[in-house]
Design a protein around this motif. Structure first.
Motif, PDB file in Angstrom:
ATOM      1  N   PHE A   1       0.787  -1.226   0.000  1.00  0.00           N
ATOM      2  CA  PHE A   1       0.000   0.000   0.000  1.00  0.00           C
ATOM      3  C   PHE A   1       0.827   1.288   0.000  1.00  0.00           C
ATOM      4  O   PHE A   1       0.440   2.260  -0.644  1.00  0.00           O
ATOM      5  CB  PHE A   1      -0.957   0.005   1.200  1.00  0.00           C
ATOM      6  N   LEU A   2       1.936   1.320   0.726  1.00  0.00           N
ATOM      7  CA  LEU A   2       2.664   2.575   0.883  1.00  0.00           C
ATOM      8  C   LEU A   2       3.740   2.795  -0.179  1.00  0.00           C
ATOM      9  O   LEU A   2       3.878   3.908  -0.691  1.00  0.00           O
ATOM     10  CB  LEU A   2       3.288   2.647   2.285  1.00  0.00           C
ATOM     11  N   VAL A   3       4.486   1.762  -0.516  1.00  0.00           N
ATOM     12  CA  VAL A   3       5.577   1.930  -1.479  1.00  0.00           C
ATOM     13  C   VAL A   3       5.077   2.432  -2.843  1.00  0.00           C
ATOM     14  O   VAL A   3       5.664   3.370  -3.394  1.00  0.00           O
ATOM     15  CB  VAL A   3       6.408   0.626  -1.616  1.00  0.00           C
ATOM     16  N   PRO A   4       3.990   1.890  -3.395  1.00  0.00           N
ATOM     17  CA  PRO A   4       3.515   2.456  -4.668  1.00  0.00           C
ATOM     18  C   PRO A   4       3.118   3.933  -4.554  1.00  0.00           C
ATOM     19  O   PRO A   4       3.362   4.710  -5.477  1.00  0.00           O
ATOM     20  CB  PRO A   4       2.309   1.586  -5.023  1.00  0.00           C
ATOM     21  N   ARG A   5       2.535   4.306  -3.416  1.00  0.00           N
ATOM     22  CA  ARG A   5       2.170   5.717  -3.228  1.00  0.00           C
ATOM     23  C   ARG A   5       3.409   6.609  -3.173  1.00  0.00           C
ATOM     24  O   ARG A   5       3.420   7.700  -3.745  1.00  0.00           O
ATOM     25  CB  ARG A   5       1.353   5.898  -1.954  1.00  0.00           C
ATOM     26  N   ILE A   6       4.429   6.144  -2.464  1.00  0.00           N
ATOM     27  CA  ILE A   6       5.671   6.911  -2.381  1.00  0.00           C
ATOM     28  C   ILE A   6       6.303   7.036  -3.763  1.00  0.00           C
ATOM     29  O   ILE A   6       6.770   8.109  -4.151  1.00  0.00           O
ATOM     30  CB  ILE A   6       6.650   6.264  -1.378  1.00  0.00           C
ATOM     31  N   ALA A   7       6.307   5.938  -4.503  1.00  0.00           N
ATOM     32  CA  ALA A   7       6.899   5.953  -5.846  1.00  0.00           C
ATOM     33  C   ALA A   7       6.132   6.892  -6.772  1.00  0.00           C
ATOM     34  O   ALA A   7       6.747   7.668  -7.520  1.00  0.00           O
ATOM     35  CB  ALA A   7       6.929   4.543  -6.417  1.00  0.00           C
ATOM     36  N   ASN A   8       4.816   6.833  -6.721  1.00  0.00           N
ATOM     37  CA  ASN A   8       4.012   7.746  -7.556  1.00  0.00           C
ATOM     38  C   ASN A   8       4.190   9.196  -7.123  1.00  0.00           C
ATOM     39  O   ASN A   8       4.264  10.094  -7.963  1.00  0.00           O
ATOM     40  CB  ASN A   8       2.530   7.358  -7.498  1.00  0.00           C
ATOM     41  N   PHE A   9       4.276   9.428  -5.823  1.00  0.00           N
ATOM     42  CA  PHE A   9       4.496  10.771  -5.309  1.00  0.00           C
ATOM     43  C   PHE A   9       5.831  11.328  -5.807  1.00  0.00           C
ATOM     44  O   PHE A   9       5.908  12.468  -6.268  1.00  0.00           O
ATOM     45  CB  PHE A   9       4.448  10.746  -3.782  1.00  0.00           C
ATOM     46  N   ALA A  10       6.882  10.508  -5.734  1.00  0.00           N
ATOM     47  CA  ALA A  10       8.201  10.946  -6.200  1.00  0.00           C
ATOM     48  C   ALA A  10       8.191  11.189  -7.704  1.00  0.00           C
ATOM     49  O   ALA A  10       8.807  12.150  -8.188  1.00  0.00           O
ATOM     50  CB  ALA A  10       9.260   9.908  -5.843  1.00  0.00           C
ATOM     51  N   ALA A  11       7.493  10.340  -8.435  1.00  0.00           N
ATOM     52  CA  ALA A  11       7.410  10.518  -9.890  1.00  0.00           C
ATOM     53  C   ALA A  11       6.666  11.801 -10.238  1.00  0.00           C
ATOM     54  O   ALA A  11       7.020  12.478 -11.213  1.00  0.00           O
ATOM     55  CB  ALA A  11       6.736   9.310 -10.530  1.00  0.00           C
ATOM     56  N   ASN A  12       5.644  12.150  -9.449  1.00  0.00           N
ATOM     57  CA  ASN A  12       4.913  13.396  -9.687  1.00  0.00           C
ATOM     58  C   ASN A  12       5.734  14.631  -9.305  1.00  0.00           C
ATOM     59  O   ASN A  12       5.578  15.689  -9.909  1.00  0.00           O
ATOM     60  CB  ASN A  12       3.587  13.402  -8.923  1.00  0.00           C
ATOM     61  N   LEU A  13       6.597  14.478  -8.286  1.00  0.00           N
ATOM     62  CA  LEU A  13       7.463  15.591  -7.899  1.00  0.00           C
ATOM     63  C   LEU A  13       8.477  15.919  -8.995  1.00  0.00           C
ATOM     64  O   LEU A  13       8.800  17.082  -9.216  1.00  0.00           O
ATOM     65  CB  LEU A  13       8.223  15.261  -6.606  1.00  0.00           C
ATOM     66  N   TYR A  14       8.988  14.880  -9.617  1.00  0.00           N
ATOM     67  CA  TYR A  14      10.009  15.031 -10.656  1.00  0.00           C
ATOM     68  C   TYR A  14       9.556  14.331 -11.938  1.00  0.00           C
ATOM     69  O   TYR A  14      10.074  13.265 -12.286  1.00  0.00           O
ATOM     70  CB  TYR A  14      11.346  14.458 -10.179  1.00  0.00           C
ATOM     71  N   PRO A  15       8.596  14.896 -12.660  1.00  0.00           N
ATOM     72  CA  PRO A  15       8.098  14.226 -13.870  1.00  0.00           C
ATOM     73  C   PRO A  15       9.141  14.153 -14.990  1.00  0.00           C
ATOM     74  O   PRO A  15       9.042  13.288 -15.861  1.00  0.00           O
ATOM     75  CB  PRO A  15       6.906  15.090 -14.289  1.00  0.00           C
ATOM     76  N   ASN A  16      10.156  14.999 -14.921  1.00  0.00           N
ATOM     77  CA  ASN A  16      11.181  14.969 -15.970  1.00  0.00           C
ATOM     78  C   ASN A  16      12.244  13.901 -15.725  1.00  0.00           C
ATOM     79  O   ASN A  16      13.081  13.654 -16.585  1.00  0.00           O
ATOM     80  CB  ASN A  16      11.840  16.352 -16.116  1.00  0.00           C
ATOM     81  N   ILE A  17      12.207  13.245 -14.566  1.00  0.00           N
ATOM     82  CA  ILE A  17      13.151  12.149 -14.274  1.00  0.00           C
ATOM     83  C   ILE A  17      12.370  10.844 -14.373  1.00  0.00           C
ATOM     84  O   ILE A  17      11.690  10.420 -13.431  1.00  0.00           O
ATOM     85  CB  ILE A  17      13.792  12.315 -12.888  1.00  0.00           C
ATOM     86  N   ALA A  18      12.464  10.214 -15.529  1.00  0.00           N
ATOM     87  CA  ALA A  18      11.649   9.030 -15.823  1.00  0.00           C
ATOM     88  C   ALA A  18      11.872   7.861 -14.856  1.00  0.00           C
ATOM     89  O   ALA A  18      10.904   7.242 -14.415  1.00  0.00           O
ATOM     90  CB  ALA A  18      11.890   8.578 -17.262  1.00  0.00           C
ATOM     91  N   PRO A  19      13.123   7.518 -14.493  1.00  0.00           N
ATOM     92  CA  PRO A  19      13.298   6.326 -13.650  1.00  0.00           C
ATOM     93  C   PRO A  19      13.039   6.555 -12.157  1.00  0.00           C
ATOM     94  O   PRO A  19      13.239   5.641 -11.369  1.00  0.00           O
ATOM     95  CB  PRO A  19      14.751   5.936 -13.888  1.00  0.00           C
ATOM     96  N   MET A  20      12.583   7.740 -11.769  1.00  0.00           N
ATOM     97  CA  MET A  20      12.393   8.049 -10.340  1.00  0.00           C
ATOM     98  C   MET A  20      11.512   7.003  -9.653  1.00  0.00           C
ATOM     99  O   MET A  20      11.856   6.473  -8.606  1.00  0.00           O
ATOM    100  CB  MET A  20      11.785   9.439 -10.183  1.00  0.00           C
ATOM    101  N   LYS A  21      10.390   6.689 -10.260  1.00  0.00           N
ATOM    102  CA  LYS A  21       9.450   5.730  -9.686  1.00  0.00           C
ATOM    103  C   LYS A  21      10.110   4.359  -9.512  1.00  0.00           C
ATOM    104  O   LYS A  21       9.965   3.714  -8.468  1.00  0.00           O
ATOM    105  CB  LYS A  21       8.233   5.634 -10.609  1.00  0.00           C
TER     106      LYS A  21
END
Length: 161
Positions: A28-48
């Motif tokens: 439940f939490l790790v996917p949310r964190i990964a999506n949150f990080a990806a939304n913070l830095y949309p220009n960094i593709a591998p962030m998630k």
């Protein structure tokens, strides 16, 4: 005898509950964190994917360490705590704790990168995990050494008699 089995049963339940708690976090939490990080830095593709690799990568040695701890409690129940199997289990727990710390140390720049855009300092969570894992590693190393010395003394005494 009964008190010892009761305490090991209690510890086995705690190990099981810790496994369930981390599984829930992974689901439940790790996917949310990964999506949150990806939304913070949309220009960094591998962030998630970096978040997934780091956090799920640390879950693997965590579960192996739980399995080793469960085995250690089983050896205590079977009155074979002073055996090479117990020494090996403690060594494996130590290695798993060091691996978890290492993975989070490698992920600290990523946490710092995310924390720059987030108001509460989430990087502290990574430091807490690193510190807790290192404490477990040191504790397991001390128990490993003490158990190995106790086994050596026991074998010397067995040879003397």
């Amino acid at each position: 005898m009964n008190g010892k089995r009761g305490s090991t049963t209690f510890l086995k339940v705690i190990i099981f509950l810790a496994g369930i708690a981390v599984l829930a976090l992974c689901i439940f939490l790790v996917p949310r964190i990964a999506n949150f990080a990806a939304n913070l830095y949309p220009n960094i593709a591998p962030m998630k994917y970096l978040i997934f690799i780091g956090m799920y990568g640390a879950a693997v040695p965590f579960y192996f360490a739980l399995y080793q701890a469960f085995n250690l409690l089983r050896y205590i129940d079977e009155n074979t705590a002073f055996s090479e199997l117990s020494v090996k289990a403690l060594k494996n727990i130590k290695c798993c704790a060091i691996t978890i710390s290492g993975l989070y140390i490698l992920g600290l720049p990523l946490f710092h990168f995310i924390a720059k855009k987030v108001d509460p300092p989430i990087g502290i969570i990574g430091l807490i995990i690193i510190f807790a894992s290192l404490v477990i590693a040191v504790f397991a190393a001390i128990l490993h050494r003490l158990l190995q010395e106790a086994i050596n003394i026991k074998s010397e005494n067995d040879l003397t008699i």
